[in-house]
Write a protein that holds these residues in place. Structure first.
Motif, PDB file in Angstrom:
ATOM      1  N   ASN A 293       5.186   2.720   2.760  1.00 23.70           N
ATOM      2  CA  ASN A 293       5.266   1.449   3.468  1.00 23.70           C
ATOM      3  C   ASN A 293       5.915   1.724   4.821  1.00 23.70           C
ATOM      4  N   ALA A 294       5.105   2.125   5.777  1.00 18.63           N
ATOM      5  CA  ALA A 294       5.609   2.578   7.069  1.00 18.63           C
ATOM      6  C   ALA A 294       5.514   1.481   8.110  1.00 18.63           C
ATOM      7  N   ALA A 295       6.290   1.658   9.180  1.00 21.95           N
ATOM      8  CA  ALA A 295       6.235   0.786  10.343  1.00 21.95           C
ATOM      9  C   ALA A 295       5.860   1.636  11.553  1.00 21.95           C
TER      10      ALA A 295
ATOM     11  N   ASN B 129      -2.512   2.833  -7.006  1.00 24.45           N
ATOM     12  CA  ASN B 129      -1.571   3.893  -7.360  1.00 24.45           C
ATOM     13  C   ASN B 129      -0.790   4.382  -6.146  1.00 24.45           C
ATOM     14  N   ARG B 130      -1.456   4.456  -4.987  1.00 21.82           N
ATOM     15  CA  ARG B 130      -0.810   4.883  -3.736  1.00 21.82           C
ATOM     16  C   ARG B 130      -0.851   3.755  -2.719  1.00 21.82           C
ATOM     17  N   ILE B 131      -0.499   2.563  -3.177  1.00 23.85           N
ATOM     18  CA  ILE B 131      -0.496   1.392  -2.303  1.00 23.85           C
ATOM     19  C   ILE B 131       0.374   1.659  -1.069  1.00 23.85           C
ATOM     20  N   ALA B 132      -0.125   1.252   0.090  1.00 18.63           N
ATOM     21  CA  ALA B 132       0.572   1.551   1.350  1.00 18.63           C
ATOM     22  C   ALA B 132       0.548   0.334   2.258  1.00 18.63           C
ATOM     23  N   ASN B 133       1.616   0.199   3.023  1.00 17.67           N
ATOM     24  CA  ASN B 133       1.703  -0.837   4.057  1.00 17.67           C
ATOM     25  C   ASN B 133       1.365  -2.225   3.517  1.00 17.67           C
ATOM     26  N   PHE B 134       2.087  -2.566   2.447  1.00 10.98           N
ATOM     27  CA  PHE B 134       1.828  -3.842   1.785  1.00 10.98           C
ATOM     28  C   PHE B 134       2.687  -4.970   2.344  1.00 10.98           C
TER      29      PHE B 134
END
Length: 485
Positions: A45-47, A258-263
């Motif tokens: 979860n990046a910015a 499984n590899r949810i990102a930037n939610f």
């Protein structure tokens, strides 16, 4: 001289990120120039920073608490898991390598120089730097080469305050046990402790609190009650992702990849009074009564597409669409909705081409060039402006791109199916824009409020600072930071 203090945890998920954000706001509103810092973060979860670099989203929230723009130097090492044993390594905002756990351990000594460089840069512009640890220093099997906890604190000579989580039980053992397993040099860095997430009457813990002080010799800095407004702040990683949000009648369903990102796309939707958001864990069916199925971003699109099918979600999705559900795919979710995903260079694994869900007439080719940028967009249907960001590999083309969801720099972005029921976009973060969020939801028949999401986050940060002022010894924390080592 710049004051510095590090909040480490007696375990994972004790609330370090929130504590650092709260203390940043406490001291910033006292007039100090404050900066957050986390040597090493692990999160998908990046910015995106203004200069087009990646950091952990928790540090972006902490920067907001300080009243400044996020900087790459606030999180110089970001690990983005791609598999059970490997992760992409981001160094000072840029992709550095992809490494398995053993390989990463060998990289740590050379990464410490980047960590200390970023830390010194922040110190040069601040009165106070508040550092967040990662995991727990009690994991002494990982102490050699450590850059996230005591290894950093020793190298940078930063005093430490240890936080324990009483909600999960065993907090006395957490803190006293940490002292027991650390060596004398590391123990000498710890100057105090905090008890976090207390429910009920904190006076019931007076004896336990005193026992910790007596056993460790560390100063107690407070017992912090459970912060009830934590849900109003963006979640840091998938472990913190809320399963449900909102009580409205418009039902949004989100499969947890499984590899949810930037939610962070979900947070503003969960704050909408006319909407309910349900995050569906693996092994559970997607509810066919959904009004909108939102397929989120993924760090490993091809692997998560296989994971999606393995849950039977492709079958549930088709059933929901037969009942009238709309579909929105964001970033990796957008790629999954297409006809094919090709990875000719083996960026996500062995070179391959796999069939997508076939709901959009587009095809994606994975390319090694990663696009990382802040984005100004206009919603094509309503003309509402929105601000977001992109973090993705791959290029997507096909006939459905003729019906674009957004306009970015005068160019079409995203795709819409011929019947208008399936949409895809590479843009994240746009739902934070109140006008666009309302227009998008109203276009789907949902009742949308007129509240400000950003104002809600600000109110929660202020409430968090008030919470810490009331229950933590902020003056003692500042004294520890100023005294140094």
């Amino acid at each position: 001289m710049t004051a510095t203090v590090m909040i480490q945890g007696a375990g994972s998920n004790v609330g370090k990120s929130l504590l650092v954000a709260g203390f940043c706001r406490v001291f910033a509103r006292r007039g100090l120039t404050v900066r957050p810092f986390k040597p090493q973060n692990m999160s998908n979860n990046a910015a995106v920073t203004p200069d087009g670099a990646e950091i952990g989203r928790a540090q972006a929230l902490q920067a907001l608490a300080c009243g400044v723009a996020p900087s790459v130097h606030m999180n110089p090492i970001l690990l983005k898991p791609e598999s059970e044993t490997g992760a992409q390594v981001i160094v000072q905002g840029k992709r550095f390598a992809t490494a398995k756990a053993r390989e990463y351990s060998a990289l740590k000594p050379q990464l410490m120089s980047a960590v200390l460089d970023s830390f010194e840069r922040l110190k040069s512009e601040a009165d106070l730097v508040i550092v967040e640890g990662a995991g727990s220093p009690a994991e002494v099997n990982l102490r050699a080469g450590d850059i996230a906890n005591m290894g950093f604190a020793q190298a940078a000579r930063v005093p430490v305050v240890l936080a324990g989580d009483i909600d999960r039980g065993g907090v006395i053992a957490q803190i006293v046990g940490t002292q027991a397993v650390l060596d004398a040099a590391d123990n000498s860095l710890i100057k105090g402790f905090l008890i976090n997430k207390f429910r009920g009457d904190p006076r019931l813990f007076d004896d336990g609190y005193q026992l910790i002080q007596d056993r460790t010799g560390w100063a107690g800095l407070g017992v912090l009650p459970w912060f009830t407004q934590a849900h109003r702040l963006p979640a840091e990683d998938a472990a913190d992702l809320r399963r449900t949000g909102g009580q409205g009648t418009f039902r949004i369903v989100v499969p947890q990849l499984n590899r949810i990102a930037n939610f962070d796309d979900l947070d503003p939707l969960m704050a909408e009074p006319g909407v309910s958001v349900e995050v569906i864990a693996p092994g559970l069916p997607l509810p066919v009564e959904a009004d909108l199925i939102l397929i989120p971003g993924s760090k490993s699109t091809i692997a998560d597409l296989a994971h999606f099918r393995a849950q039977g979600w492709d079958i549930d999705l088709a059933a929901a669409m037969r009942r009238g559900a709309r579909v929105l795919g964001l970033c990796g979710g957008y790629q999954m909705l297409g006809r094919t995903i090709s990875d000719p260079e083996g960026i996500e694994g062995a070179p391959s081409t796999v069939p997508g869900l076939g709901l959009l007439a587009v095809d994606t080719v994975m390319t090694p060039d990663k696009r990382v940028t802040l984005t100004e967009a206009v919603h094509a249907a309503s003309g509402e402006a929105a601000q977001g960001y992109e973090i993705h590999l791959g290029k997507t083309e096909g006939p459905d791109r003729a019906r674009n969801l957004f306009i970015v720099e005068g160019q079409p972005e995203g795709a819409i199916s011929a019947d208008g029921r399936v949409m895809g976009s590479y843009l994240h973060g746009l739902f934070s824009a109140d006008g666009f969020r309302a227009a998008f939801l109203q276009g789907l028949g949902a009742a949308a409020g007129n509240g400000s999401y950003a104002a809600g986050v600000e109110e929660a940060l202020e409430a968090l600072a008030d919470h810490l002022e009331a229950h933590a010894d902020c003056e003692a924390l500042l004294r520890i930071a100023k005294a140094g080592l």
